[in-house]
Design a protein around this motif. Structure first.
Motif, mmCIF file in Angstrom:
data_model
loop_
_atom_site.group_PDB
_atom_site.id
_atom_site.type_symbol
_atom_site.label_atom_id
_atom_site.label_comp_id
_atom_site.label_asym_id
_atom_site.label_seq_id
_atom_site.Cartn_x
_atom_site.Cartn_y
_atom_site.Cartn_z
ATOM 1 N N GLU A 142 0.864 -1.307 0.292
ATOM 2 C CA GLU A 142 0.002 -0.389 -0.361
ATOM 3 C C GLU A 142 0.929 1.003 0.169
ATOM 4 O O GLU A 142 2.240 1.116 -0.510
ATOM 5 N N GLU A 143 0.505 2.366 -0.514
ATOM 6 C CA GLU A 143 0.598 3.576 -0.047
ATOM 7 C C GLU A 143 1.034 4.327 0.732
ATOM 8 O O GLU A 143 -0.298 4.452 1.847
ATOM 9 N N TRP A 144 1.851 5.184 1.427
ATOM 10 C CA TRP A 144 1.939 5.467 2.938
ATOM 11 C C TRP A 144 2.905 7.107 3.118
ATOM 12 O O TRP A 144 4.026 7.153 2.626
ATOM 13 N N GLY A 145 1.067 8.055 2.616
ATOM 14 C CA GLY A 145 1.749 9.143 2.522
ATOM 15 C C GLY A 145 1.740 10.201 4.171
ATOM 16 O O GLY A 145 1.935 8.973 4.924
ATOM 17 N N ASN A 146 1.800 11.261 4.361
ATOM 18 C CA ASN A 146 1.159 11.892 5.403
ATOM 19 C C ASN A 146 -0.792 11.815 5.727
ATOM 20 O O ASN A 146 -1.265 11.350 5.307
ATOM 21 N N PRO A 147 -0.227 11.215 6.608
ATOM 22 C CA PRO A 147 -1.880 10.577 7.483
ATOM 23 C C PRO A 147 -2.827 11.593 7.312
ATOM 24 O O PRO A 147 -2.409 12.166 8.240
ATOM 25 N N GLU A 148 -3.797 12.293 6.952
ATOM 26 C CA GLU A 148 -5.071 12.686 7.191
ATOM 27 C C GLU A 148 -6.629 12.148 8.578
ATOM 28 O O GLU A 148 -7.076 12.877 8.684
ATOM 29 N N SER A 149 -5.751 11.051 8.955
ATOM 30 C CA SER A 149 -6.937 11.221 10.090
ATOM 31 C C SER A 149 -6.326 9.657 10.980
ATOM 32 O O SER A 149 -4.982 8.996 10.271
ATOM 33 N N GLY A 150 -7.037 9.641 11.860
ATOM 34 C CA GLY A 150 -5.775 8.487 13.079
ATOM 35 C C GLY A 150 -5.394 9.743 13.259
ATOM 36 O O GLY A 150 -4.509 10.086 14.587
ATOM 37 N N TYR A 151 -4.151 8.434 14.792
ATOM 38 C CA TYR A 151 -3.431 8.857 15.591
ATOM 39 C C TYR A 151 -2.247 9.718 14.967
ATOM 40 O O TYR A 151 -2.109 9.903 15.163
ATOM 41 N N PHE A 154 -3.464 13.062 14.950
ATOM 42 C CA PHE A 154 -3.504 12.994 16.164
ATOM 43 C C PHE A 154 -2.599 13.852 16.761
ATOM 44 O O PHE A 154 -2.431 14.639 17.074
ATOM 45 N N ALA A 155 -1.401 13.057 16.315
ATOM 46 C CA ALA A 155 -0.413 12.985 16.897
ATOM 47 C C ALA A 155 0.709 12.810 15.989
ATOM 48 O O ALA A 155 1.631 11.589 15.639
ATOM 49 N N PRO A 156 1.164 13.751 15.258
ATOM 50 C CA PRO A 156 1.916 13.372 13.734
ATOM 51 C C PRO A 156 3.352 13.037 14.086
ATOM 52 O O PRO A 156 4.133 12.779 13.312
ATOM 53 N N VAL A 157 4.053 13.402 15.180
ATOM 54 C CA VAL A 157 5.273 13.140 15.441
ATOM 55 C C VAL A 157 5.401 11.765 15.573
ATOM 56 O O VAL A 157 6.662 10.562 15.242
#
Length: 248
Positions: A142-151, A154-157
């Motif tokens: 799967e492709e993994w970019g910057n998350p737009e939802s979920g943990y 919520f906590a990008p770090v």
């Protein structure tokens, strides 16, 4: 042949029959072996589970078994280092200290264990984040970019730590294969309990990179016999649900 000695015909028939049976048995055995965890892999499962739950008394013989199965010192060290990402530094360090004791004991008894190679240097000049994203793609498809939802949103770090450290710094180290690392991770998560969504994610990864359903079932059988029935049954239930969804 029609005019030959009947006894000779019977002997030839018996020889051919026995040869056919032998070939069939060998093929079945080879298939079974192909679908089974090796001694090294079984040792990895037990080392990981006992380290994750902090059962150092059972960890000691599991470490000895791993060495005797052919795991190198550096491979076992890598298993214990990998585990800190899932069960924390305290468990990982206690596992390493236990391993040091086992090696000292074996050395005192005149046993020389193979050290094995060190991890290769990482030559990829891309950022760790980019490398981690690529590793995740290799593992999951799967492709993994910057998350737009979920943990991750919520906590990008933690998304950064996950991709840069876990899937770049750790997974890129070539002392263990991806399949070995997933056996380590699944054994640890299933023994810890309470992390079924993460366990399911790693079971999916294992299946995606070629770990068969039967090998995962054997992993949980090992867990049942050595760690606990509840932990094993939870893992089997997660695996069963994943297989149902994959086959729909």
């Amino acid at each position: 042949m029609q005019n030959g000695n009947p006894k000779v015909h019977i002997i030839i028939f018996l020889v051919i029959s026995l040869f056919s049976i032998s070939n069939t048995t060998d093929a079945q055995n080879n298939t079974g072996n192909h679908q089974s965890l090796s001694e090294k892999q079984q040792s990895i499962v037990l080392i990981s589970a006992y380290t994750a739950i902090g059962d150092l008394e059972k960890l000691e013989p599991a470490l000895r078994r791993g060495l005797e199965a052919g795991l190198t010192i550096n491979e076992i060290k890598e298993v214990l280092v990998h585990l800190y990402a899932y069960c924390g530094f305290p468990r990982s360090i206690r596992g390493l200290n236990t391993f040091m004791g086992v090696l000292d004991e074996r050395k005192a008894n005149g046993i020389t264990d193979e050290l094995g190679p060190e991890a290769s240097a990482i030559m990829d000049q891309r950022s760790k984040y980019e490398r981690g994203v690529e590793t995740l793609h290799e593992l999951t498809g799967e492709e993994w970019g910057n998350p737009e939802s979920g943990y991750g949103a919520f906590a990008p770090v933690i998304d950064t730590f996950l991709k840069e450290h876990l899937f770049a710094d750790i997974f890129e180290r070539d002392l263990l294969t991806y399949r070995q690392r997933e056996l380590v991770t699944i054994a640890a998560l299933s023994s810890m309990g309470g992390v079924e969504p993460m366990l399911g994610g790693h079971i999916r990864i294992a299946l995606n990179i070629g770990v068969t359903e039967s090998r995962l079932q054997q992993l949980f059988s090992i867990m049942e016999a050595n760690v606990g029935k509840e932990e094993a049954h939870t893992g089997l239930e997660v695996l069963s649900q994943i297989m149902i969804s994959r086959n729909q």
